[in-house]
Design a protein around this motif. Structure first.
Motif, PDB file in Angstrom:
ATOM      1  N   ASN A   2       0.840  -1.185   0.000  1.00 57.34           N
ATOM      2  CA  ASN A   2       0.000   0.000   0.000  1.00 57.34           C
ATOM      3  C   ASN A   2       0.878   1.239   0.000  1.00 57.34           C
ATOM      4  OD1 ASN A   2      -2.206   1.692   0.226  1.00 57.34           O
ATOM      5  ND2 ASN A   2      -2.179   1.630   2.453  1.00 57.34           N
ATOM      6  N   ILE A   3       0.804   2.050  -1.056  1.00 51.81           N
ATOM      7  CA  ILE A   3       1.669   3.225  -1.173  1.00 51.81           C
ATOM      8  C   ILE A   3       1.104   4.348  -0.336  1.00 51.81           C
ATOM      9  CG2 ILE A   3       2.658   4.895  -2.764  1.00 51.81           C
ATOM     10  CD1 ILE A   3       2.301   2.842  -4.968  1.00 51.81           C
ATOM     11  N   LYS A   4       1.843   4.818   0.638  1.00 54.34           N
ATOM     12  CA  LYS A   4       1.414   5.920   1.471  1.00 54.34           C
ATOM     13  C   LYS A   4       2.427   7.048   1.362  1.00 54.34           C
ATOM     14  CE  LYS A   4      -0.958   3.051   4.886  1.00 54.34           C
ATOM     15  NZ  LYS A   4      -1.032   2.659   6.314  1.00 54.34           N
ATOM     16  N   ALA A   5       1.921   8.280   1.372  1.00 58.62           N
ATOM     17  CA  ALA A   5       2.825   9.426   1.332  1.00 58.62           C
ATOM     18  C   ALA A   5       3.574   9.508   2.649  1.00 58.62           C
ATOM     19  CB  ALA A   5       2.025  10.712   1.095  1.00 58.62           C
ATOM     20  N   LYS A   6       4.843   9.746   2.569  1.00 57.56           N
ATOM     21  CA  LYS A   6       5.652   9.908   3.768  1.00 57.56           C
ATOM     22  C   LYS A   6       6.508  11.157   3.621  1.00 57.56           C
ATOM     23  CE  LYS A   6       6.113   4.905   4.435  1.00 57.56           C
ATOM     24  NZ  LYS A   6       7.058   3.790   4.582  1.00 57.56           N
ATOM     25  N   THR A  70       4.978  -3.676  -6.660  1.00 58.07           N
ATOM     26  CA  THR A  70       6.283  -3.860  -6.024  1.00 58.07           C
ATOM     27  C   THR A  70       6.606  -5.314  -5.723  1.00 58.07           C
ATOM     28  OG1 THR A  70       5.325  -3.531  -3.827  1.00 58.07           O
ATOM     29  CG2 THR A  70       6.156  -1.582  -4.969  1.00 58.07           C
ATOM     30  N   THR A  71       5.670  -6.190  -5.966  1.00 60.11           N
ATOM     31  CA  THR A  71       5.890  -7.610  -5.699  1.00 60.11           C
ATOM     32  C   THR A  71       7.061  -8.139  -6.537  1.00 60.11           C
ATOM     33  OG1 THR A  71       3.535  -7.886  -5.271  1.00 60.11           O
ATOM     34  CG2 THR A  71       4.825  -9.891  -5.660  1.00 60.11           C
ATOM     35  N   GLY A  72       8.023  -8.779  -5.887  1.00 56.28           N
ATOM     36  CA  GLY A  72       9.153  -9.379  -6.580  1.00 56.28           C
ATOM     37  C   GLY A  72      10.192  -8.393  -7.065  1.00 56.28           C
ATOM     38  N   TRP A  73      10.243  -7.227  -6.444  1.00 59.93           N
ATOM     39  CA  TRP A  73      11.191  -6.209  -6.913  1.00 59.93           C
ATOM     40  C   TRP A  73      12.626  -6.710  -6.791  1.00 59.93           C
ATOM     41  CZ3 TRP A  73      14.773  -3.456  -3.887  1.00 59.93           C
ATOM     42  CH2 TRP A  73      14.690  -3.650  -2.497  1.00 59.93           C
ATOM     43  N   ALA A 120      12.495  17.094 -18.043  1.00 63.11           N
ATOM     44  CA  ALA A 120      13.357  15.912 -18.037  1.00 63.11           C
ATOM     45  C   ALA A 120      14.339  15.963 -19.199  1.00 63.11           C
ATOM     46  CB  ALA A 120      12.505  14.647 -18.103  1.00 63.11           C
ATOM     47  N   ASP A 121      13.856  16.334 -20.373  1.00 64.32           N
ATOM     48  CA  ASP A 121      14.721  16.389 -21.546  1.00 64.32           C
ATOM     49  C   ASP A 121      15.643  17.603 -21.524  1.00 64.32           C
ATOM     50  OD1 ASP A 121      13.642  14.050 -22.453  1.00 64.32           O
ATOM     51  OD2 ASP A 121      12.280  14.985 -23.905  1.00 64.32           O
ATOM     52  N   TYR A 122      15.188  18.696 -20.965  1.00 70.49           N
ATOM     53  CA  TYR A 122      16.020  19.901 -20.904  1.00 70.49           C
ATOM     54  C   TYR A 122      17.224  19.681 -19.986  1.00 70.49           C
ATOM     55  CZ  TYR A 122      17.188  24.875 -20.302  1.00 70.49           C
ATOM     56  OH  TYR A 122      17.830  26.088 -20.267  1.00 70.49           O
ATOM     57  N   TYR A 123      16.984  19.071 -18.833  1.00 62.00           N
ATOM     58  CA  TYR A 123      18.072  18.826 -17.879  1.00 62.00           C
ATOM     59  C   TYR A 123      18.776  17.493 -18.122  1.00 62.00           C
ATOM     60  CZ  TYR A 123      16.811  22.853 -15.020  1.00 62.00           C
ATOM     61  OH  TYR A 123      16.580  24.134 -14.558  1.00 62.00           O
ATOM     62  N   GLY A 124      18.294  16.692 -19.048  1.00 63.25           N
ATOM     63  CA  GLY A 124      18.942  15.428 -19.338  1.00 63.25           C
ATOM     64  C   GLY A 124      18.789  14.414 -18.226  1.00 63.25           C
ATOM     65  N   VAL A 125      17.575  14.304 -17.674  1.00 58.45           N
ATOM     66  CA  VAL A 125      17.286  13.374 -16.583  1.00 58.45           C
ATOM     67  C   VAL A 125      16.171  12.439 -17.041  1.00 58.45           C
ATOM     68  CG1 VAL A 125      16.551  13.148 -14.172  1.00 58.45           C
ATOM     69  CG2 VAL A 125      17.909  15.138 -14.880  1.00 58.45           C
ATOM     70  N   ALA A 126      16.244  11.177 -16.658  1.00 62.16           N
ATOM     71  CA  ALA A 126      15.196  10.230 -17.025  1.00 62.16           C
ATOM     72  C   ALA A 126      13.864  10.663 -16.413  1.00 62.16           C
ATOM     73  CB  ALA A 126      15.552   8.833 -16.549  1.00 62.16           C
ATOM     74  N   THR A 127      12.818  10.656 -17.217  1.00 64.15           N
ATOM     75  CA  THR A 127      11.486  10.951 -16.688  1.00 64.15           C
ATOM     76  C   THR A 127      11.137   9.987 -15.563  1.00 64.15           C
ATOM     77  OG1 THR A 127      10.771  11.754 -18.861  1.00 64.15           O
ATOM     78  CG2 THR A 127       9.044  11.151 -17.290  1.00 64.15           C
ATOM     79  N   GLY A 128      11.523   8.741 -15.727  1.00 61.94           N
ATOM     80  CA  GLY A 128      11.254   7.740 -14.708  1.00 61.94           C
ATOM     81  C   GLY A 128      11.936   8.004 -13.386  1.00 61.94           C
ATOM     82  N   ALA A 129      13.063   8.737 -13.403  1.00 60.75           N
ATOM     83  CA  ALA A 129      13.744   9.066 -12.150  1.00 60.75           C
ATOM     84  C   ALA A 129      12.868   9.985 -11.298  1.00 60.75           C
ATOM     85  CB  ALA A 129      15.086   9.731 -12.447  1.00 60.75           C
ATOM     86  N   PHE A 130      12.264  10.976 -11.939  1.00 59.59           N
ATOM     87  CA  PHE A 130      11.363  11.885 -11.227  1.00 59.59           C
ATOM     88  C   PHE A 130      10.155  11.136 -10.691  1.00 59.59           C
ATOM     89  CE2 PHE A 130       7.495  14.579 -11.676  1.00 59.59           C
ATOM     90  CZ  PHE A 130       7.765  15.497 -10.659  1.00 59.59           C
ATOM     91  N   LEU A 131       9.505  10.355 -11.553  1.00 61.34           N
ATOM     92  CA  LEU A 131       8.301   9.651 -11.137  1.00 61.34           C
ATOM     93  C   LEU A 131       8.608   8.604 -10.073  1.00 61.34           C
ATOM     94  CD1 LEU A 131       6.723   9.262 -14.678  1.00 61.34           C
ATOM     95  CD2 LEU A 131       5.927  10.775 -12.858  1.00 61.34           C
ATOM     96  N   GLY A 132       9.735   7.921 -10.221  1.00 63.29           N
ATOM     97  CA  GLY A 132      10.103   6.923  -9.236  1.00 63.29           C
ATOM     98  C   GLY A 132      10.409   7.516  -7.876  1.00 63.29           C
ATOM     99  N   GLN A 133      11.010   8.716  -7.864  1.00 60.18           N
ATOM    100  CA  GLN A 133      11.331   9.354  -6.585  1.00 60.18           C
ATOM    101  C   GLN A 133      10.071   9.847  -5.871  1.00 60.18           C
ATOM    102  OE1 GLN A 133      14.472   9.393  -5.345  1.00 60.18           O
ATOM    103  NE2 GLN A 133      13.607  10.155  -3.432  1.00 60.18           N
ATOM    104  N   HIS A 220      15.436   2.308   2.727  1.00 63.52           N
ATOM    105  CA  HIS A 220      15.787   2.222   1.315  1.00 63.52           C
ATOM    106  C   HIS A 220      15.002   1.144   0.587  1.00 63.52           C
ATOM    107  CE1 HIS A 220      19.795   4.623   0.914  1.00 63.52           C
ATOM    108  NE2 HIS A 220      18.827   5.305   1.507  1.00 63.52           N
ATOM    109  N   ALA A 221      14.561   0.134   1.306  1.00 64.02           N
ATOM    110  CA  ALA A 221      13.756  -0.899   0.645  1.00 64.02           C
ATOM    111  C   ALA A 221      12.454  -0.315   0.126  1.00 64.02           C
ATOM    112  CB  ALA A 221      13.483  -2.050   1.614  1.00 64.02           C
ATOM    113  N   ASP A 222      11.856   0.598   0.896  1.00 67.43           N
ATOM    114  CA  ASP A 222      10.628   1.251   0.432  1.00 67.43           C
ATOM    115  C   ASP A 222      10.895   2.082  -0.815  1.00 67.43           C
ATOM    116  OD1 ASP A 222       9.216   0.147   2.495  1.00 67.43           O
ATOM    117  OD2 ASP A 222       9.185   1.955   3.730  1.00 67.43           O
ATOM    118  N   PHE A 223      11.973   2.874  -0.771  1.00 71.45           N
ATOM    119  CA  PHE A 223      12.320   3.698  -1.934  1.00 71.45           C
ATOM    120  C   PHE A 223      12.572   2.827  -3.161  1.00 71.45           C
ATOM    121  CE2 PHE A 223      13.350   7.244   0.964  1.00 71.45           C
ATOM    122  CZ  PHE A 223      12.810   8.280   0.232  1.00 71.45           C
ATOM    123  N   LYS A 224      13.414   1.810  -2.990  1.00 74.46           N
ATOM    124  CA  LYS A 224      13.844   1.017  -4.137  1.00 74.46           C
ATOM    125  C   LYS A 224      12.700   0.207  -4.733  1.00 74.46           C
ATOM    126  CE  LYS A 224      18.718   0.660  -2.835  1.00 74.46           C
ATOM    127  NZ  LYS A 224      19.854  -0.246  -2.520  1.00 74.46           N
TER     128      LYS A 224
END
Length: 635
Positions: A2-6, A70-73, A120-133, A220-224
């Motif tokens: 269950n994803i909860k804001a922290k 997140t199952t089996g990450w 994301a493209d202007y700064y050269g960062v993966a879009t997924g990095a932002f969404l994942g964080q 870190h397990a939650d983040f990853k």
């Protein structure tokens, strides 16, 4: 899971030790340089945002991102993801918005997918990095972390470009709007991580959210697991070796702009100058104008040029007339929420301005007119996509066809079933109806009317569309919507009541509409009228407004309290300003006597306010103005 804001703590703007000091100094120097200015204010001027796309990705995600599971990450898999990885070729702003609206309908980021991708493209960062964080930080923008738009839970530091909010877990950046909050993450990821060598996710996370953070514990397990789930949902493959490059200027600062450009362009369109409109000489009601300063303040915070103020006031007039509901801009639906979810006027203004700004961005990207933008605020951005796809701009016929063939069928009306929409605006171009469940395709002409355009100008623009050319009328049109709101400007005699009442002639009847502050949209009643798209008065709302405008007293908001607002008088003593009632003992209609054997009223659906010959009534009431003043504390 269950994803909860922290509220997650991290060394967001310092790296710890001496290296962190140098990073802070670098950022302070960069921020101190100031903004690179540009005379070009057009949307789409985001600097160079061209990037290669990934060669390896999960093609099953091409149509739509999956849910975050997140199952089996796999920790090794996610540790080796490079945060400057190229995006799969199918990731677009629309793709991101679809993911958010489907899975996180309360996210503040819905409608900003294109901005996320551009930054994301202007700064050269993966879009997924932002969404994942932000998956863990603020549950994809549905929660807050200090400031409302601090999506990545970035800490405040001394000398920062923005203010901070002190919480029990430390001080966090308070960004003024959505775009600045988006840019803040990408700027940080580029300057404080990629450029300093923390490119692999494992190294990045150890710095972004160290497990030994003195402000709290970061699992870190939650983040990853959530980062892994997000990347998988979007189809990333860590074996891909294509990387993005940085296009950001060394002087770039976090301000929700790129290279100093603004997101909203000049609104001059088709020789129509809105910035020159005198707001005191329009048909905007005092209630609408009472929100002007709050709207201007929010526009300034979000970087929307003040020349758009008349359009936003016109939208407000269309949406609620400035009152009657807490969500005065009807902003809830722009976030994917149910109608009137928002229960605070200032929150409605904030989200309404956001939605408008984002609508202007998309309108200008497609090269469409300001009229298309106004319609896009009402219909949603899908209307702008429709215009772009069909190579059209706004006109009343285009809006009508979209209502009939796209909106109405999506809500069950597949036979073009119509309902009356009769007023002087719709009659000017001879389309006195709308489609059930089709939205209000008369939205733009109504907005023009509120802003002071003449009926001839409205008709010309409606029929010719965005190719038309005109400016707000400077002719003397009749006074509308509470122009006499200050009773001190009037002689307190019945004749003034008549003159005030006459200013509303031809205004539509709206069941449940109007009150002492002026006309509003009405309500839905299957046995009477669907007035949710009609701004006007019903019979009692009209009488309430007349007396409140003239004398500042409230005679009641429907016929039952109005019949006790003063003594009953015999027909032999009938005077100008007396109220005529139908129904005994329960009243159902009221009108006002204006002399010469005539009455004025807002009578029934489809019949606008007008003067009619006297007809049979049940009794007469003469509101006791002096007694009401005493009771209500009116001088």
């Amino acid at each position: 899971m269950n994803i909860k804001a922290k509220t997650i703590m991290k060394w967001a703007l310092w790296g710890g030790g001496l290296s962190g000091i140098f990073i802070v100094l670098f950022l302070v120097i960069v921020i101190g340089v100031g903004i690179f200015t540009s005379e070009d204010s057009s949307v789409g001027t985001y600097g160079n945002t061209s990037q290669p796309t990934a060669n390896r990705y999960d093609s099953s995600k091409e149509e739509k991102a999956g849910p975050v599971i997140t199952t089996g990450w796999d920790e090794s898999w996610v540790d080796n993801f490079y945060i400057n990885s190229a995006d799969p070729p199918y990731i677009t702003g629309e793709y991101i918005d679809t993911f958010l609206s489907t899975n996180y309908p309360q996210s503040r980021l819905i409608g900003y997918g294109k901005e996320i991708k551009r930054y994301a493209d202007y700064y050269g960062v993966a879009t997924g990095a932002f969404l994942g964080q932000i998956a863990l930080e603020t549950t994809f923008g549905t929660a807050s972390c200090g400031g409302e738009y601090n999506f990545g839970c970035i800490r405040w530091y001394e000398g920062a470009n923005h203010t901070g909010i002190d919480t029990s877990n430390g001080v966090f950046q308070d960004y003024p709007n959505v775009e600045t909050g988006i840019e803040a993450y990408f700027h940080l990821a580029r300057t404080n991580y990629i450029d300093t060598g923390q490119v692999r996710y494992k190294d990045y996370l150890n710095k972004y959210s160290p497990q030994n953070d003195p402000f709290g514990y970061n699992n870190h397990a939650d983040f990853k697991s959530l980062f892994w789930g997000t990347l998988k949902a979007f189809g990333y493959d860590t074996s891909d070796n294509v990387r993005k490059k940085n296009h950001a200027l060394p002087t770039e600062v976090v301000d929700g702009k790129i290279e100093g450009t603004i997101s909203a362009t000049s609104m001059s369109s088709n020789n129509t100058s809105f910035s020159s409109i005198d707001l005191s000489n329009t048909r905007l009601t005092p209630l609408v104008l009472s929100w002007q300063s709050a709207i201007e303040s929010e526009m300034q915070k979000q970087g929307v040029p003040n020349e758009y103020l008349p359009i936003l006031l016109g939208i407000l007039a269309n949406e609620s007339g400035g009152g009657g509901v807490k969500d005065i801009f009807q902003s809830s639906e722009s976030r994917g929420w149910a109608m009137n979810t928002i229960q605070d006027e200032y929150q409605s203004i904030k989200i309404g301005v956001e939605h408008f700004k984002n609508t202007i961005n998309k309108t200008n990207e497609y090269g469409k007119s300001i009229w298309a933008a106004a319609a896009g605020y009402n219909f949603g951005h899908a209307f702008l996509d429709y215009l772009n796809r069909t190579d059209q701009d706004w006109s009343i016929e285009v809006a009508k066809e979209y209502s009939a063939t796209v909106v109405a069928p999506s809500l069950g009306n597949t036979t073009r079933q119509q309902a009356p929409y009769v007023n002087e605006i719709s009659m000017s171009y001879n389309i006195p109806y709308y489609y059930w469940n089709g939205g209000n395709f008369h939205y733009v002409p109504m907005m023009m009317y509120y802003l002071g355009f003449s009926l001839d100008e409205i008709r010309e623009m409606a029929l010719s569309g965005a190719s038309g050319s005109m400016s707000a009328s400077t002719t003397n049109y009749r006074i509308l919507f509470g122009k006499f709101q200050n009773a001190n400007q009037l002689n307190l005699a019945g004749g003034d009541l008549v003159e005030i009442a006459k200013t509303q002639i031809d205004l539509p009847y709206s069941w449940g509409g109007g009150g002492k502050e002026g006309p509003t949209v009405g309500i839905y009643d299957a046995s009477v009228q669907d007035a949710t798209n009609i701004v006007g008065f019903d019979c009692s709302g009209f009488m309430q407004w007349i007396y409140y405008t003239a004398y500042g007293v409230d005679i009641g908001d429907w016929t039952e309290p109005q019949k006790t607002s003063g003594p009953r008088v015999p027909s032999s003593d009938l005077q100008v300003g007396d109220l005529l009632f139908w129904g005994e003992p329960t009243t159902y209609h009221v009108a006002m006597y204006i002399g010469d054997n005539q009455l004025i009223e807002s009578s029934t659906p489809g019949n606008p306010i007008g003067i009619h010959p006297m007809r049979g009534y049940d009794f007469i009431v003469r509101p006791d103005v002096e007694k009401l003043k005493s009771q209500q504390g009116v001088e």
